[in-house]
Design an enzyme around this catalytic site. Structure first.
Site, PDB file in Angstrom:
ATOM      1  N   ARG A 159       0.892  -1.188  -0.164  1.00  0.00           N
ATOM      2  CA  ARG A 159       0.178   0.043   0.061  1.00  0.00           C
ATOM      3  C   ARG A 159       0.894   1.202  -0.010  1.00  0.00           C
ATOM      4  O   ARG A 159       1.993   1.125   0.444  1.00  0.00           O
ATOM      5  CB  ARG A 159      -1.075  -0.011   1.379  1.00  0.00           C
ATOM      6  CG  ARG A 159      -1.981  -1.207   1.382  1.00  0.00           C
ATOM      7  CD  ARG A 159      -2.479  -1.152   2.570  1.00  0.00           C
ATOM      8  NE  ARG A 159      -3.644  -2.350   2.643  1.00  0.00           N
ATOM      9  CZ  ARG A 159      -3.248  -3.410   3.376  1.00  0.00           C
ATOM     10  NH1 ARG A 159      -2.114  -3.658   3.754  1.00  0.00           N
ATOM     11  NH2 ARG A 159      -4.359  -4.266   3.369  1.00  0.00           N
ATOM     12  N   LYS A 182      -2.651  -2.810   7.667  1.00  0.00           N
ATOM     13  CA  LYS A 182      -3.883  -2.654   8.486  1.00  0.00           C
ATOM     14  C   LYS A 182      -3.933  -3.468   9.585  1.00  0.00           C
ATOM     15  O   LYS A 182      -3.946  -4.578   9.383  1.00  0.00           O
ATOM     16  CB  LYS A 182      -5.005  -2.505   7.358  1.00  0.00           C
ATOM     17  CG  LYS A 182      -5.291  -1.623   6.348  1.00  0.00           C
ATOM     18  CD  LYS A 182      -6.635  -1.773   5.544  1.00  0.00           C
ATOM     19  CE  LYS A 182      -6.562  -0.690   4.572  1.00  0.00           C
ATOM     20  NZ  LYS A 182      -7.751  -0.602   3.678  1.00  0.00           N
ATOM     21  N   HIS A 250      -2.421   2.983  -6.059  1.00  0.00           N
ATOM     22  CA  HIS A 250      -3.332   1.838  -5.688  1.00  0.00           C
ATOM     23  C   HIS A 250      -3.399   1.087  -6.890  1.00  0.00           C
ATOM     24  O   HIS A 250      -3.440  -0.164  -6.800  1.00  0.00           O
ATOM     25  CB  HIS A 250      -4.475   2.322  -4.919  1.00  0.00           C
ATOM     26  CG  HIS A 250      -5.140   1.316  -4.186  1.00  0.00           C
ATOM     27  ND1 HIS A 250      -4.390   0.601  -2.998  1.00  0.00           N
ATOM     28  CD2 HIS A 250      -6.111   0.541  -4.355  1.00  0.00           C
ATOM     29  CE1 HIS A 250      -5.124  -0.151  -2.506  1.00  0.00           C
ATOM     30  NE2 HIS A 250      -6.199  -0.228  -3.032  1.00  0.00           N
ATOM     31  N   ARG A 253      -0.515  -1.448  -7.039  1.00  0.00           N
ATOM     32  CA  ARG A 253      -0.826  -2.564  -6.342  1.00  0.00           C
ATOM     33  C   ARG A 253      -1.730  -3.596  -6.729  1.00  0.00           C
ATOM     34  O   ARG A 253      -1.524  -4.979  -6.626  1.00  0.00           O
ATOM     35  CB  ARG A 253      -1.512  -2.052  -4.915  1.00  0.00           C
ATOM     36  CG  ARG A 253      -1.548  -3.056  -3.847  1.00  0.00           C
ATOM     37  CD  ARG A 253      -2.024  -2.402  -2.658  1.00  0.00           C
ATOM     38  NE  ARG A 253      -3.004  -3.345  -1.765  1.00  0.00           N
ATOM     39  CZ  ARG A 253      -2.594  -4.078  -0.838  1.00  0.00           C
ATOM     40  NH1 ARG A 253      -1.516  -4.344  -0.752  1.00  0.00           N
ATOM     41  NH2 ARG A 253      -3.524  -4.876   0.025  1.00  0.00           N
ATOM     42  N   HIS A 276      -4.109  -9.089   2.835  1.00  0.00           N
ATOM     43  CA  HIS A 276      -5.768  -9.059   2.947  1.00  0.00           C
ATOM     44  C   HIS A 276      -5.847 -10.060   4.154  1.00  0.00           C
ATOM     45  O   HIS A 276      -5.394 -11.418   4.072  1.00  0.00           O
ATOM     46  CB  HIS A 276      -6.245  -9.607   1.784  1.00  0.00           C
ATOM     47  CG  HIS A 276      -6.172  -8.708   0.736  1.00  0.00           C
ATOM     48  ND1 HIS A 276      -6.496  -9.119  -0.551  1.00  0.00           N
ATOM     49  CD2 HIS A 276      -6.054  -7.400   0.764  1.00  0.00           C
ATOM     50  CE1 HIS A 276      -6.486  -7.916  -1.458  1.00  0.00           C
ATOM     51  NE2 HIS A 276      -6.398  -6.856  -0.637  1.00  0.00           N
ATOM     52  N   TYR A 285      -9.938 -10.199  -7.943  1.00  0.00           N
ATOM     53  CA  TYR A 285      -8.872 -10.292  -9.063  1.00  0.00           C
ATOM     54  C   TYR A 285      -9.300 -11.356  -9.895  1.00  0.00           C
ATOM     55  O   TYR A 285      -9.001 -11.247 -11.068  1.00  0.00           O
ATOM     56  CB  TYR A 285      -7.607 -10.638  -8.488  1.00  0.00           C
ATOM     57  CG  TYR A 285      -6.958  -9.354  -7.622  1.00  0.00           C
ATOM     58  CD1 TYR A 285      -6.677  -8.086  -8.055  1.00  0.00           C
ATOM     59  CD2 TYR A 285      -6.929  -9.374  -6.046  1.00  0.00           C
ATOM     60  CE1 TYR A 285      -6.323  -7.143  -7.303  1.00  0.00           C
ATOM     61  CE2 TYR A 285      -6.590  -8.491  -5.492  1.00  0.00           C
ATOM     62  CZ  TYR A 285      -6.302  -7.163  -6.085  1.00  0.00           C
ATOM     63  OH  TYR A 285      -5.921  -6.141  -5.111  1.00  0.00           O
TER      64      TYR A 285
END
Length: 316
Positions: A159, A182, A250, A253, A276, A285
């Site tokens: 990120r 995150k 982004h 990424r 994730h 994806y």
């Protein structure tokens, strides 16, 4: 507009989010801005200063009016959903620390978010961008900064916030980059030798002295580079070379994950590399690459080979 008591509680709540909930700085700032906007609406709605009593007595009508006002102000549904979540977080803190319960806030459903798929760049646009991003400035060290930063994002799938947190200490690691993503979740991402060489070349040209544990990517004035500054560079890149409008930090990424998938990487590995929490997030994806997967199927599956000339997989 807001009583001193409320201001004090908001400061407590922010500390609670940082120290107890381990929320990132960006998340805390977003929550704070949402709650401030909510207070401003209450003040305009009631035409009086916001107090602890007034926010505890809000009804469903006021909350729905607030959500509606955001919609007419062209806020996205995802933005309003997050704002409602922020306000609910604040009310939960009030319930926890002040024994103040506002049932109305919990009866309002979040606005439905539009289902959007991540947009990746083609391999051609990606490589072109990585080359041309190093020619936007008349200053060599800034060109090297832009190229090494963007290449790091694409090569490692980081990120932008994670990339901008890279320090000299990270570079000392020979095989992996240890990043905190995150939710303060730690993960290891393999170093790409070419990326490390670009970063070291940039550091040789950097005209500012920085400590081992300070972020290495700097602005023109030597301050820590912010994402908005780098995004401005990418906007310039788009406009000069006529690149896709969705090109952003982004999108590189997303391109990292998309191109890995196209070259045979499995989703579970991509999930780990991206950091994730849920595989369902990574599975987006597969939808982006449906045409690629169809092409692979047509070329590789025995049944498809036998019937390809007679019956296409996806006839139009």
């Amino acid at each position: 507009m807001v009583s001193s008591e409320i201001t004090s509680i908001v400061k407590e709540w922010q500390s609670y989010l940082e120290l107890q909930k381990n929320y990132s700085k960006n998340t805390r700032e977003a929550y704070l801005n949402d709650v401030k906007a909510y207070f401003a609406f209450i003040s305009n709605y009631s035409e009086e200063s916001v107090s602890l009593k007034s926010i505890s007595l809000v009804d469903i009508r006021l909350i729905r009016s607030w959500i509606s006002d955001r919609r007419f102000s062209d806020y996205k549904a995802s933005s309003s959903a997050r704002a409602l979540s922020s306000v609910k977080s604040f009310y939960k803190y009030l319930e926890k620390t002040r024994n103040i319960v506002c049932h109305s806030i919990y009866t309002v459903s979040s606005p439905k978010k539009a289902k959007t798929l991540p947009k990746a760049l083609s391999k051609e646009d990606t490589l072109f961008s990585l080359d041309k991003v190093a020619s936007l400035s008349e200053t060599r060290w800034i060109d090297l900064r832009n190229r090494s930063l963007l290449t790091l994002i694409y090569a490692s799938g980081l990120r932008i916030s994670e990339t901008l947190s890279i320090t000299k200490q990270h570079i000392k690691e020979t095989e992996y980059i240890k990043v905190i993503g995150k939710g303060n979740k730690e993960r290891l991402v393999p170093w790409i030798d070419n990326v490390k060489k670009l970063i070291l070349e940039y550091l040789k040209e950097l005209p500012y002295n920085i400590c081992e544990n300070e972020p290495i990517f700097r602005s023109k004035t030597g301050k820590v580079l912010h994402r908005c500054n780098f995004n401005s560079e990418l906007v310039k890149l788009r406009r000069i070379y006529g690149l896709p409008e969705h090109l952003s930090s982004h999108s590189f990424r997303h391109s990292f994950a998309t191109h890995l998938l196209e070259n045979g990487a499995d989703l579970r590995s991509i999930q780990e590399l991206l950091g994730h929490k849920s595989l369902s997030t990574t599975q987006k994806y597969t939808k982006v690459n449906l045409s690629h997967l169809e092409s692979v199927y047509n070329k590789s599956h025995p049944e498809a080979k036998l019937s390809l000339d007679k019956k296409p997989l996806n006839p139009k």
